[in-house]
Enzyme design. Structure first.
Site, PDB file in Angstrom:
ATOM      1  CD  GLU A  56      -2.969  -1.224   2.216  1.00  0.00           C
ATOM      2  OE1 GLU A  56      -4.011  -1.861   2.015  1.00  0.00           O
ATOM      3  OE2 GLU A  56      -2.718  -0.659   3.291  1.00  0.00           O
ATOM      4  CB  CYS A  85       0.854   6.765  11.299  1.00  0.00           C
ATOM      5  SG  CYS A  85       2.355   6.133  12.063  1.00  0.00           S
TER       6      CYS A  85
END
EC number: 2.1.1.192
Length: 378
Positions: free
Chosen positions: A97, A346
């Site tokens: 990703e 994150c």
């Protein structure tokens, strides 16, 4: 030229010197390499016939011995804040990703360096899924290349979508040093993407020997994933600390910054885990731990993922933590969470990627009669 006809060379695997050597082996002048690099990175061209300042004979020759191949976008999701998460299919069918984060006149691309991660940080979705393999140079730089091409590259719309790159996607970059460094060289090279040293950041959890090697090879911005004020807690949540403790990690980081022309302070990343590492006592301890390290601290609200044992610190606890650090004269920032509604924030990068990867590996193993697949980790 070694194996050039048997196997085409992916030009995205080569930095400037590599491409020049490739053209020398073809019997061509070095300036031809520079022309091709401009087409590759300034215009994101993947068809040799579009390289109109090359003569037809050379274009035909290149078709025989070379290719321009980047990861393909299998799927993309756009967050309500404009962040886009790309599921990129690699050359063996596995996925990673990549996240594009726009903000004002800049757009940061969060790039992956491995399929999965071996470090097993307990608050990270990628680490919880295990490690499969390293990405090649082309698979790393190709993420930047593909997003630039897809969103409107140089010379096509006048837009330059990627202005900053952070090596903070899936994987530990320093465990793939030999591919990450050439990829970052292409990010910095004027014939590549031409980003300044201050616009390329590598984040590491503390592979100290590789950090020492990084210092000798390239100068970019360094961010360190610390996440704890002391070894006792860090051993628990960032297991590599048992091998390279905080003192060793910070000392190596200081040596890197002392030599760097890109930065004067280490960027310290600290994910805020509710009632785990976010007390005022721990803030005082962190400030004391960093007393000899010129640093700026990036407090990162934890982004939950399925199966996680942690919660996100409240805003009030984050504020108190930040105020304590500032009392010591430290520069503190609280990272704005981006893309969490599409699992692009994150620590969330994994989505269905690992499940798909496992299916592919099982299929490959079956095709090989159950033979184990070797995985390099360094």
């Amino acid at each position: 030229m070694t194996n050039a006809i048997d196997k085409k060379v992916n030009l995205l695997d080569l930095n400037r010197e590599g491409i020049k050597e490739f053209f020398r082996e073809m019997g061509e002048k070095p300036f031809r390499a520079e022309q091709v690099m401009k087409w590759l990175y300034h215009f994101c061209v993947d068809d040799f016939d579009e390289m109109t300042n090359l003569n037809k004979a050379l274009r035909e020759k290149l078709k025989q011995v070379a290719e321009i191949r980047a990861p393909e976008v299998r799927e993309q999701q756009q967050s309500s804040d404009g962040t886009i998460k790309f599921a990129m299919t690699l050359f063996d069918g596995q996925d990673v990703e990549t996240v594009w984060i726009p903000e004002g006149d800049r757009a940061t691309l969060c790039v992956s360096s491995q399929v999965g991660c071996a470090l097993e940080c307990t608050f990270c979705s990628t680490g919880a899924q295990g490690f499969n393999r390293n990405l090649s140079v082309a698979e790393i730089i190709g993420q930047v290349w593909r997003v630039n091409q897809l969103l409107g590259a140089y010379g096509k719309t006048g837009i330059k979508p990627v202005t900053n790159v952070v090596m903070m996607g899936m994987g530990e970059p320093l465990l793939n040093l030999n591919n990450v460094v050439p990829a970052m060289e292409l990010m910095l090279d004027d014939l590549g993407f031409g980003l300044s040293k201050r616009r390329v950041t590598l984040s590491t959890s503390g592979v100290v020997p590789a950090l020492e090697k990084l210092r000798e090879r390239i100068d970019v911005m360094l961010a360190i994933s610390l996440h704890a004020p002391d070894d006792e807690l860090r051993n628990e949540i960032v297991p590599i600390n048992k091998k390279y403790n905080i003192e060793e990690f910070l000392a190596s980081s200081r040596r890197y910054v002392e030599q760097s022309k890109a930065q004067r302070k280490v960027t310290v990343e600290y994910v805020m885990l509710d009632h785990v590492n976010d007390s005022t006592d721990q803030a005082h301890a962190l400030a004391k731990t960093l007393k000899d390290t010129p640093s700026k601290i990036n407090l990162i609200p934890f982004n939950p993922f399925p199966g996680s044992d942690y919660g996100r610190s409240s805003n009030s606890r984050i504020d108190r933590f930040a105020k304590v650090l500032m009392e010591y004269g430290l520069t503190v920032m609280v990272r704005k969470t981006r893309g969490d509604d599409i699992d692009a924030a994150c620590g969330q990068l994994v989505g269905d990627v690992i499940d798909r990867t496992k299916r592919i590996l099982k299929r490959q193993q079956k095709q090989r009669g159950g033979e184990a697949i070797a995985v390099k980790t360094t």
